[in-house]
Scaffold this motif. Structure first.
Motif, PDB file in Angstrom:
ATOM      1  N   GLY A  61      37.038  -2.322   6.983  1.00 37.09           N
ATOM      2  CA  GLY A  61      35.699  -2.444   7.540  1.00 37.09           C
ATOM      3  C   GLY A  61      34.691  -2.885   6.506  1.00 37.09           C
ATOM      4  O   GLY A  61      33.591  -2.340   6.440  1.00 37.09           O
ATOM      5  N   GLY A  62      35.047  -3.862   5.680  1.00 38.43           N
ATOM      6  CA  GLY A  62      34.185  -4.293   4.587  1.00 38.43           C
ATOM      7  C   GLY A  62      33.141  -5.321   4.967  1.00 38.43           C
ATOM      8  O   GLY A  62      32.668  -6.054   4.111  1.00 38.43           O
ATOM      9  N   THR A  63      32.754  -5.398   6.237  1.00 33.99           N
ATOM     10  CA  THR A  63      31.701  -6.333   6.626  1.00 33.99           C
ATOM     11  C   THR A  63      30.339  -5.681   6.441  1.00 33.99           C
ATOM     12  O   THR A  63      30.214  -4.458   6.454  1.00 33.99           O
ATOM     13  N   TRP A  64      29.324  -6.506   6.290  1.00 38.85           N
ATOM     14  CA  TRP A  64      27.979  -5.985   6.061  1.00 38.85           C
ATOM     15  C   TRP A  64      27.518  -5.094   7.213  1.00 38.85           C
ATOM     16  O   TRP A  64      26.949  -4.031   6.974  1.00 38.85           O
ATOM     17  N   SER A  65      27.750  -5.514   8.432  1.00 37.12           N
ATOM     18  CA  SER A  65      27.248  -4.729   9.564  1.00 37.12           C
ATOM     19  C   SER A  65      27.916  -3.357   9.636  1.00 37.12           C
ATOM     20  O   SER A  65      27.261  -2.351   9.892  1.00 37.12           O
ATOM     21  N   VAL A  66      29.218  -3.301   9.380  1.00 35.08           N
ATOM     22  CA  VAL A  66      29.929  -2.017   9.417  1.00 35.08           C
ATOM     23  C   VAL A  66      29.451  -1.104   8.283  1.00 35.08           C
ATOM     24  O   VAL A  66      29.175   0.075   8.494  1.00 35.08           O
ATOM     25  N   MET A  67      29.334  -1.667   7.075  1.00 38.82           N
ATOM     26  CA  MET A  67      28.902  -0.844   5.939  1.00 38.82           C
ATOM     27  C   MET A  67      27.447  -0.420   6.070  1.00 38.82           C
ATOM     28  O   MET A  67      27.082   0.686   5.677  1.00 38.82           O
ATOM     29  N   ALA A  68      26.595  -1.296   6.626  1.00 45.01           N
ATOM     30  CA  ALA A  68      25.191  -0.929   6.816  1.00 45.01           C
ATOM     31  C   ALA A  68      25.066   0.202   7.833  1.00 45.01           C
ATOM     32  O   ALA A  68      24.290   1.139   7.635  1.00 45.01           O
ATOM     33  N   ASP A  69      25.847   0.133   8.914  1.00 44.53           N
ATOM     34  CA  ASP A  69      25.845   1.234   9.891  1.00 44.53           C
ATOM     35  C   ASP A  69      26.337   2.526   9.259  1.00 44.53           C
ATOM     36  O   ASP A  69      25.796   3.604   9.515  1.00 44.53           O
ATOM     37  N   ASP A  70      27.365   2.426   8.427  1.00 44.17           N
ATOM     38  CA  ASP A  70      27.909   3.603   7.753  1.00 44.17           C
ATOM     39  C   ASP A  70      26.878   4.222   6.802  1.00 44.17           C
ATOM     40  O   ASP A  70      26.783   5.440   6.685  1.00 44.17           O
ATOM     41  N   ALA A  71      26.105   3.367   6.139  1.00 45.79           N
ATOM     42  CA  ALA A  71      25.099   3.858   5.197  1.00 45.79           C
ATOM     43  C   ALA A  71      23.839   4.347   5.903  1.00 45.79           C
ATOM     44  O   ALA A  71      23.018   5.044   5.298  1.00 45.79           O
ATOM     45  N   GLY A  72      23.675   3.978   7.169  1.00 45.39           N
ATOM     46  CA  GLY A  72      22.491   4.403   7.906  1.00 45.39           C
ATOM     47  C   GLY A  72      21.255   3.589   7.552  1.00 45.39           C
ATOM     48  O   GLY A  72      20.134   4.096   7.635  1.00 45.39           O
ATOM     49  N   VAL A  73      21.453   2.328   7.164  1.00 45.39           N
ATOM     50  CA  VAL A  73      20.330   1.450   6.824  1.00 45.39           C
ATOM     51  C   VAL A  73      20.453   0.168   7.644  1.00 45.39           C
ATOM     52  O   VAL A  73      21.491  -0.119   8.219  1.00 45.39           O
ATOM     53  N   ARG A  74      19.374  -0.577   7.669  1.00 46.70           N
ATOM     54  CA  ARG A  74      19.392  -1.864   8.361  1.00 46.70           C
ATOM     55  C   ARG A  74      20.116  -2.901   7.498  1.00 46.70           C
ATOM     56  O   ARG A  74      20.249  -2.743   6.294  1.00 46.70           O
TER      57      ARG A  74
END
Length: 194
Positions: A61-74
């Motif tokens: 899941g190394g895509t920006w959208s997946v990691m951004a959701d995981d981090a809780g940021v836009r």
């Protein structure tokens, strides 16, 4: 052999040391608390997606959208923190991400190359100067810069079979591809058209 990724960067020996180096960045005093909270969340999301070579893995899941959701940021915040980490030397981009619309050879997404969206891959790195800010002495820094000697792979041999097991084994084993017939018996294309 040196463990240097480029210039004054080394490949992070562990995720914990990498996260500690990011948290101890000298720029910390000039940033607000909420900026560092988001940065730490983004760096932890990146760290959860690495493989054994300290490279982010698209399969995890190394895509920006997946990691951004995981981090809780836009996504915009995520992109800004990645740019900051690359600028400071904590990430080294190995491959660029792409979508079929912007990839060459797909006529702006009209042709499907079968690759779908490709995630960018990053190598976790630590600047050598950041190692010294962690409180490591010169000997420990030199030890981290040196790459360990490669160890040979030792494989366990297959368990030996007894003579009885060898006699009962169905040798030679042959597997043939089988295709089920889907047409009913007696059906012919030419007789069906009449």
């Amino acid at each position: 052999m040196l463990n240097i990724a480029g210039g004054d960067l080394i490949v992070a020996p562990s995720v914990e040391l990498w996260l500690a180096a990011v948290a101890a960045d000298p720029e910390e005093a000039s940033r607000r608390t909420d900026w560092w909270r988001n940065t730490n969340a983004v760096m932890r999301a990146v760290a959860r997606r690495i493989d054994g070579h300290m490279i982010t893995s698209p399969k995890r899941g190394g895509t920006w959208s997946v990691m951004a959701d995981d981090a809780g940021v836009r996504r915009r915040t995520f992109a800004g923190r990645l740019a900051w980490a690359k600028e400071r030397g904590y990430l080294l981009q190995i491959t660029e991400g792409s979508t079929p619309r912007y990839r060459s050879g797909t006529f702006r997404g009209l042709l499907d190359d079968g690759l779908g969206n490709l995630a960018a891959e990053y190598l976790l790195t630590i600047p050598i100067d950041a190692l010294r800010t962690l409180g490591l002495d010169d000997e420990q820094v030199e030890e981290l810069i040196r790459e360990p000697e490669p160890q040979p792979m030792i494989r366990e041999p297959f368990p030996a079979m007894s003579q009885e097991e060898w006699k009962e084994a169905p040798w030679p084993v042959e597997t043939l591809a089988a295709r089920e017939i889907c047409t009913p018996p007696g059906f012919s294309f030419f007789t069906a058209r009449k």
